[in-house]
Enzyme design. Structure first.
Site, PDB file in Angstrom:
ATOM      1  N   ASP A  75      59.252 -65.436 119.666  1.00 25.87           N
ATOM      2  CA  ASP A  75      60.547 -65.828 120.217  1.00 25.87           C
ATOM      3  C   ASP A  75      60.439 -67.217 120.834  1.00 25.87           C
ATOM      4  O   ASP A  75      59.637 -68.040 120.385  1.00 25.87           O
ATOM      5  CB  ASP A  75      60.998 -64.778 121.253  1.00 25.87           C
ATOM      6  CG  ASP A  75      62.506 -64.582 121.255  1.00 25.87           C
ATOM      7  OD1 ASP A  75      63.211 -65.497 121.712  1.00 25.87           O
ATOM      8  OD2 ASP A  75      62.975 -63.521 120.806  1.00 25.87           O
ATOM      9  N   HIS A 109      65.476 -66.381 126.289  1.00 30.31           N
ATOM     10  CA  HIS A 109      65.714 -65.367 125.260  1.00 30.31           C
ATOM     11  C   HIS A 109      64.509 -64.459 125.058  1.00 30.31           C
ATOM     12  O   HIS A 109      64.618 -63.223 125.096  1.00 30.31           O
ATOM     13  CB  HIS A 109      66.082 -66.071 123.952  1.00 30.31           C
ATOM     14  CG  HIS A 109      66.529 -65.178 122.853  1.00 30.31           C
ATOM     15  ND1 HIS A 109      65.652 -64.580 121.982  1.00 30.31           N
ATOM     16  CD2 HIS A 109      67.765 -64.781 122.467  1.00 30.31           C
ATOM     17  CE1 HIS A 109      66.327 -63.862 121.090  1.00 30.31           C
ATOM     18  NE2 HIS A 109      67.610 -63.959 121.374  1.00 30.31           N
ATOM     19  N   ALA A 221      65.125 -60.465 108.608  1.00 31.32           N
ATOM     20  CA  ALA A 221      65.616 -59.088 108.500  1.00 31.32           C
ATOM     21  C   ALA A 221      65.860 -58.677 107.054  1.00 31.32           C
ATOM     22  O   ALA A 221      65.739 -57.498 106.707  1.00 31.32           O
ATOM     23  CB  ALA A 221      66.903 -58.922 109.314  1.00 31.32           C
ATOM     24  N   TYR A 223      64.133 -59.448 104.397  1.00 33.43           N
ATOM     25  CA  TYR A 223      62.939 -59.291 103.564  1.00 33.43           C
ATOM     26  C   TYR A 223      62.550 -57.820 103.442  1.00 33.43           C
ATOM     27  O   TYR A 223      62.840 -57.000 104.314  1.00 33.43           O
ATOM     28  CB  TYR A 223      61.746 -60.031 104.171  1.00 33.43           C
ATOM     29  CG  TYR A 223      61.842 -61.528 104.189  1.00 33.43           C
ATOM     30  CD1 TYR A 223      62.075 -62.253 103.025  1.00 33.43           C
ATOM     31  CD2 TYR A 223      61.684 -62.219 105.383  1.00 33.43           C
ATOM     32  CE1 TYR A 223      62.155 -63.633 103.052  1.00 33.43           C
ATOM     33  CE2 TYR A 223      61.747 -63.609 105.418  1.00 33.43           C
ATOM     34  CZ  TYR A 223      61.992 -64.306 104.247  1.00 33.43           C
ATOM     35  OH  TYR A 223      62.065 -65.673 104.280  1.00 33.43           O
ATOM     36  N   SER A 276      69.717 -59.373 118.762  1.00 35.10           N
ATOM     37  CA  SER A 276      68.385 -59.604 119.335  1.00 35.10           C
ATOM     38  C   SER A 276      68.002 -58.465 120.263  1.00 35.10           C
ATOM     39  O   SER A 276      66.904 -57.906 120.184  1.00 35.10           O
ATOM     40  CB  SER A 276      68.379 -60.908 120.135  1.00 35.10           C
ATOM     41  OG  SER A 276      68.312 -62.023 119.297  1.00 35.10           O
TER      42      SER A 276
END
Length: 436
Positions: A75, A109, A221, A223, A276
């Protein structure tokens, strides 16, 4: 990522207001204090973590707190000095090659994600779903990076960090970030991590408001071998901002609770909404299960999450919005004899483009060259994860009963019919038979 492709942390859809009536005063007093969280005078952030009650967190913690499980958080960095994270961040276990400024969070974040996974709740801070788990921090460059060119050059990218995390004993890799297009190098890194038996969890994105057809989920996401997580609110509505499409695997709380919204760490902001947060909470759920069953493989942990997810639709017909349903780790933890199925069978094999998870077992290390040569080209989004070409949808659940009792739904969804709505709009779930 490919040149020109924007990488972003899946940040909040809106920052909201600071927590507590005295937030401004408390923030001023702590202006020079890194890692400050709301004091006892400020409103307790945990009181706004609405999902802890309905998910029966206290009951789950009697069985498992996530102890013994390490979660790699890739992140914007993780501030290890917030009251909720003191003692929870394994700074010394970050591989030296990617350790540059790992605990210097330039957005707030990554620290929010870490607290949602493994925060202790100390000092009125956020309480993680798996407070016994540990965080291994990784800092990559995303939108909002404030360092200069020299610092940016020294900072590793997410692809390098995925590979580095794959070579550690972290069981889960949380990726609350995304990009609009695929990258062959990132796909190879994901395959490498999968071959090492890691559980890869990613946010599906916050572009639901923008999309015309819903097929707007970002990478990683989208993949193969990555579990994509959508966001839901306390009424079990899929958040309006949550991206949708054939790559949603599960849904988790992602709306209506606080989080850090800048790098000052003076006080939380209300309503830091995003997929997230949903991905982080899903990582916490996986940590609870893996801690209770340390001998399980990634296949068994993933299968248990899928099989116990709350849904009103057929398991073999995943929703484009909520995937297999809403995470309910309690159903796994309350049954000490829970059968998670075969250790070396990938529960998402028909959607993945190889058998890396089936072979991994979480033990033997393999090189990136072990990725199957027949894998679809990562440069073609329509082929990634075997996505169906028609994109057809069919209405379902339009006659199902609705319920205003969110607690009941979180506890018992699946025992009775319920309408799943999109962002409170009252629209029945649209879902497609998909071959990712």
């Amino acid at each position: 990522m490919k040149s020109g492709t924007r990488r972003r942390a899946e940040r909040a859809t809106r920052r909201g207001t600071r927590v507590g009536a005295v937030g401004a005063v408390v923030g001023a007093l702590a202006a020079t204090t890194v890692g400050f969280a709301p004091s006892a005078l400020a409103q307790d952030a945990q009181s706004k973590q609405w999902y802890l009650g309905p998910m029966q967190a206290e009951q789950m913690w009697k069985v498992s707190t996530g102890e013994g499980v390490k979660v790699a958080v890739i992140d914007s960095g993780v501030n290890a000095n917030t009251p909720s994270l003191k003692g929870q961040v394994l700074v010394d276990e970050v591989p030296k090659s990617v350790a540059y400024h790992a605990t210097d969070d330039y957005l707030g974040h990554g620290t929010t994600m870490a607290e949602l996974i493994a925060g202790t709740g100390a000092g009125g801070g956020l309480k993680g779903l798996a407070p016994g788990a540990k965080i291994v921090p990784y800092r990559a460059v995303f939108d909002g990076f404030k360092g200069g060119a020299a610092e940016k050059k020294r900072s590793p990218d997410a692809t390098t960090e995925i590979r580095a995390a794959a070579d550690t004993d972290a069981k889960i890799i949380n990726m609350s970030f995304g990009a609009e297009g695929p990258s062959s190098s990132e796909k190879a890194a994901v395959q490498y991590a999968a071959s090492k038996g890691k559980l890869l969890i990613a946010a599906v994105g916050n572009d639901g408001r923008k999309a015309g057809n819903g097929d707007d989920i970002g990478y990683p996401a989208a993949y193969s071998y990555v579990v994509g997580i959508a966001s839901a609110d306390k009424s079990l509505s899929v958040s309006k901002f949550s991206s949708s499409g054939n790559y949603v695997d599960l849904s988790a709380p992602g709306q209506g609770f606080p989080g850090w919204c800048d790098a000052t760490f003076r006080s939380y902001c209300d309503d830091v909404n995003g997929t997230s947060s949903a991905a982080a909470i899903a990582s916490g759920a996986a940590a609870l299960i893996w801690s209770a069953h340390p001998d399980w493989t990634v296949n068994q942990v993933t299968r248990s999450l899928l099989d116990t997810a709350g849904r009103t639709w057929a398991k073999n017909d995943p929703s484009r919005y909520a995937g297999y349903g809403f995470i309910r780790p309690r159903l796994v933890l309350e049954n000490p004899k829970y059968d998670a199925g075969p250790a070396h069978v990938d529960p998402l094999a028909k959607y993945n483009d190889g058998d890396l998870l089936a072979k991994s077992g979480g033990a033997a290390a393999t090189s990136s060259s072990s990725a199957p040569s027949s894998s679809p080209s990562a440069s073609n989004p329509s082929q990634a994860r075997g996505k169906g070409s028609s994109g057809a949808t069919s209405a379902a659940g339009s006659s199902a009963e609705s319920s205003s009792d969110g607690n009941t739904l979180w506890i018992a969804l699946g025992a009775a019919a319920a309408v799943l709505v999109i962002g409170g709009a009252g629209v029945a779930v649209m879902r497609a038979r998909r071959a990712r």
